[in-house]
Every structure is written in C-alpha cells, then in structure tokens.
Design an enzyme around this catalytic site. Structure first.
Site, PDB file in Angstrom:
ATOM      1  N   SER A 195     -32.887   5.372  76.812  1.00 42.98           N
ATOM      2  CA  SER A 195     -31.727   6.080  76.258  1.00 42.98           C
ATOM      3  C   SER A 195     -32.113   7.502  75.871  1.00 42.98           C
ATOM      4  O   SER A 195     -32.995   7.697  75.045  1.00 42.98           O
ATOM      5  CB  SER A 195     -31.193   5.339  75.031  1.00 42.98           C
ATOM      6  OG  SER A 195     -30.767   4.047  75.376  1.00 42.98           O
ATOM      7  N   GLU A 209     -32.441  11.074  71.585  1.00 42.52           N
ATOM      8  CA  GLU A 209     -33.317  10.030  71.061  1.00 42.52           C
ATOM      9  C   GLU A 209     -34.759  10.301  71.494  1.00 42.52           C
ATOM     10  O   GLU A 209     -35.692   9.997  70.771  1.00 42.52           O
ATOM     11  CB  GLU A 209     -32.869   8.655  71.565  1.00 42.52           C
ATOM     12  CG  GLU A 209     -33.691   7.522  70.999  1.00 42.52           C
ATOM     13  CD  GLU A 209     -33.105   6.156  71.299  1.00 42.52           C
ATOM     14  OE1 GLU A 209     -33.895   5.205  71.486  1.00 42.52           O
ATOM     15  OE2 GLU A 209     -31.871   6.025  71.331  1.00 42.52           O
ATOM     16  N   ARG A 211     -33.282   5.614  64.287  1.00 45.23           N
ATOM     17  CA  ARG A 211     -34.297   6.197  65.184  1.00 45.23           C
ATOM     18  C   ARG A 211     -35.165   7.220  64.448  1.00 45.23           C
ATOM     19  O   ARG A 211     -35.520   8.262  64.986  1.00 45.23           O
ATOM     20  CB  ARG A 211     -33.637   6.836  66.414  1.00 45.23           C
ATOM     21  CG  ARG A 211     -32.818   5.872  67.241  1.00 45.23           C
ATOM     22  CD  ARG A 211     -33.659   4.740  67.826  1.00 45.23           C
ATOM     23  NE  ARG A 211     -32.826   3.804  68.553  1.00 45.23           N
ATOM     24  CZ  ARG A 211     -32.257   2.723  67.990  1.00 45.23           C
ATOM     25  NH1 ARG A 211     -32.464   2.449  66.715  1.00 45.23           N
ATOM     26  NH2 ARG A 211     -31.505   1.920  68.699  1.00 45.23           N
TER      27      ARG A 211
END
Length: 261
Positions: A150, A246, A80
C-alpha cells in the site's frame, strides 16, 4: 506471551502460532517483512494493528551494545506510526518483540471481506485462509512485480466530514473505528478518480488494487513520485482529502516529505 526475535519472518510467525494453537495473529496474515519491522510502522490489516498485541520492544543501542526494553505505552503507537520512526531512536535497532494474546480467542471479522464469513463456523484458520486469498488476488508478489504494498494510508476523518462525503457518494467504502472516527479506503478513492492502470514513465497504478504503485518497466524515483503526486492531486480535487504516503521516501542523504517533492 510470545518473545520473538526481530529477524523472524512475520508471516512465518503467524503460521507457526496457528499450527501450535495460539490464536490472535491471523488478521495480520501474509504481510511481508520481518518481525522487527512490525512495531516501527505499527503494521495493521483487517481490523487489527500491532499495537493491539504488543507488550514490549527490546532495543540495542548501536554505540554501546546495551539492551533496553520499551513497554507498549511508551511506544506511542499511532496509525502507521510509532516512536521508532523518530530521530530519537535512529541509533537503536529492534532485536526482539513481546506479543500478548488472549487465551480465549475472539474473531475480528467486521472488516470488509471478512464480514461475509459464517460466524458459527468461524475459526482462526478460516480467517487466515480468507485473508491470504484476498491479498493474493489484489496485491502482486513483490518477488515477481516490484512494489512496496500500500503506497498511501487510508485517510481517517471525523463524522462531520464523513456525513458530507457519504451524502455525495452513497457507495463510499469506509470502516468505523472504535473511537468513532471513520477510516476511508484510499484504494476506493483512487479508483473513483479513474486512475487504475495509469502509467507515468515506468511506474504504474496496479490494475487490481489502486492503492499499489508497481515498477512496470525500470521506473525511476521521479516516475514514482510523479505518479504519487498525480494520485494525491486528483483525490484532493474530487474528495477534498489529501492522501498521506504509507511508504517512506529517502533521498541520498535523508528522508523526504512527498508534499515538498
């Protein structure tokens, strides 16, 4: 080789490639957002990340309108993460991406939820449909229930820490990566802290997927941050793992670090 402009919708690209017989994007099914967003956060799902299919990124320097091509090895993709999240590229905008897919298709179905599919009858379309089905059951449509997908990354730990963790938690949900590190499902950690459905102000941990924070009723930024802090503290106390967001958090002037809020 695919050259795709950044304003195209990501899932429309996935569907289009399946329609014309170009396979390899199906594991990234139903991820919301545009193609130009994909490299910034190195989107990933079900055993595939954008870095695995990236060839190059085309950028425009906003001050001069000059276009620059950055090849994959200079994007410094991580979990990420990419170089495009750094201040070095704050004056650039992604205008297109280059994607490289193998002509000989090989399914990626080791990830939890896909490993139940019949290998002999497996097709890219079946993988796409299965992932869409899983995501629709777990993740609320942001058009109907406000959420950012998320909220936390799945933590990655070494084998030594994994052995300690699984000894105490026999039903631990995890995924072994190619380099030997272990990815733990953050949603499982949150769920085992009995936090599903927890509400602070107008923010709530989703009842079906603990990794998602939804705007239940006019949630304020403080509601969301307070709930995220509660999740981090509870998971750290129970499993000795600090979850990292995230999502990216911004104040009125700049980006914020949740650890400092």
């Amino acid at each position: 080789m695919l050259h795709v402009n950044s304003g195209e919708k990501w899932n429309e690209l996935v569907k289009y490639t399946l329609k014309i017989g170009i396979f390899g994007l199906e594991n990234l099914a139903l991820i919301p957002g545009l193609v130009g967003s994909a490299p910034i956060n190195n989107i990933g799902a079900y055993g595939l990340e954008f870095k695995d299919i990236c060839s190059y990124i085309d950028l425009m320097f906003l001050k001069t309108k000059k276009i620059k091509r950055i090849y994959k090895k200079f994007c410094y993709f991580g979990y990420r993460h990419s170089i495009f999240k750094t201040n070095k590229f704050k004056d650039y905008v992604i205008i297109s991406v280059g994607i490289k897919l193998y002509k000989k298709w090989k399914p990626i179905n080791e990830y939890n939820g896909l490993n139940i599919l019949n290998n002999k009858k497996l097709t890219p379309h079946k993988i796409y449909n299965k992932i869409c089905s899983i995501r629709k059951k777990k993740i609320p449509n942001p058009k109907n229930i406000a959420n950012a997908g998320s909220f936390f990354k799945n933590p990655i730990i070494n084998y030594k820490k994994f052995k300690i963790l699984i000894k105490k938690n026999k039903n631990l949900h995890f995924y072994i990566q190619k380099n030997g590190d272990i990815k733990i499902y953050a949603g499982w950690l949150i769920e085992k802290c009995n936090l599903k459905g927890t509400i602070i102000g107008g923010a709530q941990i989703h009842n079906k997927q603990a990794l998602i924070i939804i705007n239940k009723n006019n949630a304020t930024p403080n509601d969301i941050i307070s709930l995220a802090r509660k999740i981090r503290n509870n998971v750290a106390k129970k499993f000795n793992i600090w979850l990292e967001p995230e999502v990216r958090l911004y104040g009125s002037k700049n980006e914020k670090n949740i650890q400092k809020l």
